[in-house]
Design a protein around this motif. Structure first.
Motif, PDB file in Angstrom:
ATOM      1  N   ALA A 159       2.683   5.928  -2.745  1.00  0.00           N
ATOM      2  CA  ALA A 159       3.675   6.833  -2.908  1.00  0.00           C
ATOM      3  C   ALA A 159       4.151   7.017  -4.442  1.00  0.00           C
ATOM      4  N   ALA A 160       3.837   5.954  -5.228  1.00  0.00           N
ATOM      5  CA  ALA A 160       4.102   6.055  -6.688  1.00  0.00           C
ATOM      6  C   ALA A 160       2.637   6.782  -7.400  1.00  0.00           C
ATOM      7  N   LEU A 179       0.725  -1.249  -0.026  1.00  0.00           N
ATOM      8  CA  LEU A 179       0.093  -0.053   0.071  1.00  0.00           C
ATOM      9  C   LEU A 179       0.893   1.276  -0.173  1.00  0.00           C
ATOM     10  N   HIS A 180       1.767   1.363   0.962  1.00  0.00           N
ATOM     11  CA  HIS A 180       2.944   2.449   0.982  1.00  0.00           C
ATOM     12  C   HIS A 180       3.579   2.582  -0.319  1.00  0.00           C
ATOM     13  N   LEU A 206       7.520  -1.590  -8.605  1.00  0.00           N
ATOM     14  CA  LEU A 206       7.205  -0.493  -9.672  1.00  0.00           C
ATOM     15  C   LEU A 206       7.580  -0.964 -11.094  1.00  0.00           C
ATOM     16  N   GLN A 207       8.843  -1.736 -11.177  1.00  0.00           N
ATOM     17  CA  GLN A 207       9.302  -2.000 -12.596  1.00  0.00           C
ATOM     18  C   GLN A 207       8.398  -3.157 -13.089  1.00  0.00           C
ATOM     19  N   GLN A 208       7.806  -4.053 -12.471  1.00  0.00           N
ATOM     20  CA  GLN A 208       6.815  -4.790 -12.977  1.00  0.00           C
ATOM     21  C   GLN A 208       5.666  -4.158 -13.419  1.00  0.00           C
TER      22      GLN A 208
END
Length: 128
Positions: free
Chosen positions: A33-34, A28-29, A122-124
């Motif tokens: 954040a993204a 979740l964090h 995030l890359q995935q």
């Protein structure tokens, strides 16, 4: 044509299903954040119900959960006309290639092995 369809799919809302409160909060964090909107579930069955009502852009499923594991949830989501188009990413401590192959056979788009780094998650998502 395929690349045009892929560009049109923008991920904004993500459903996370994990029975571990720590894991749910961690993801979740990272995702909030993204800039993503995040919905959480504690089981595969809860994830299936939320997916139908919320129609997220992406679903992240743990495999080992009470009340409907991630494999069962993935299979059901991919068989449901309302949710079959939603990419599913399995997020699990099960690192055996057989588990990853089974997830793919059930319709999972990607697989992230715990413990993971924020960049891995995030890359995935960016690769979808």
């Amino acid at each position: 044509m395929l690349s045009a369809q892929k560009e049109a799919a923008v991920i904004r809302k993500i459903l996370i299903a994990d029975d571990s409160n720590t894991e749910r909060l961690n993801l979740l964090h990272i995702l909030e954040a993204a800039g993503f909107q995040v919905i959480t579930a504690q089981s595969g069955n809860e994830a299936k119900a939320l997916a139908e009502t919320e129609l997220p852009d992406l679903i992240m499923l743990d495999i080992i959960m009470d009340d409907g594991d991630g494999y069962q949830a993935c299979r059901a989501l991919k068989r449901n006309a309302a949710t079959q188009h939603i990419p599913v990413v399995m997020v699990s401590s099960k690192s055996n290639p057989v588990d990853q192959q089974w997830a793919a056979k059930l319709g999972a788009t990607a697989y992230i092995v715990k413990p993971y780094k924020e960049e891995d998650v995030l890359q995935q998502i960016a690769a979808l």
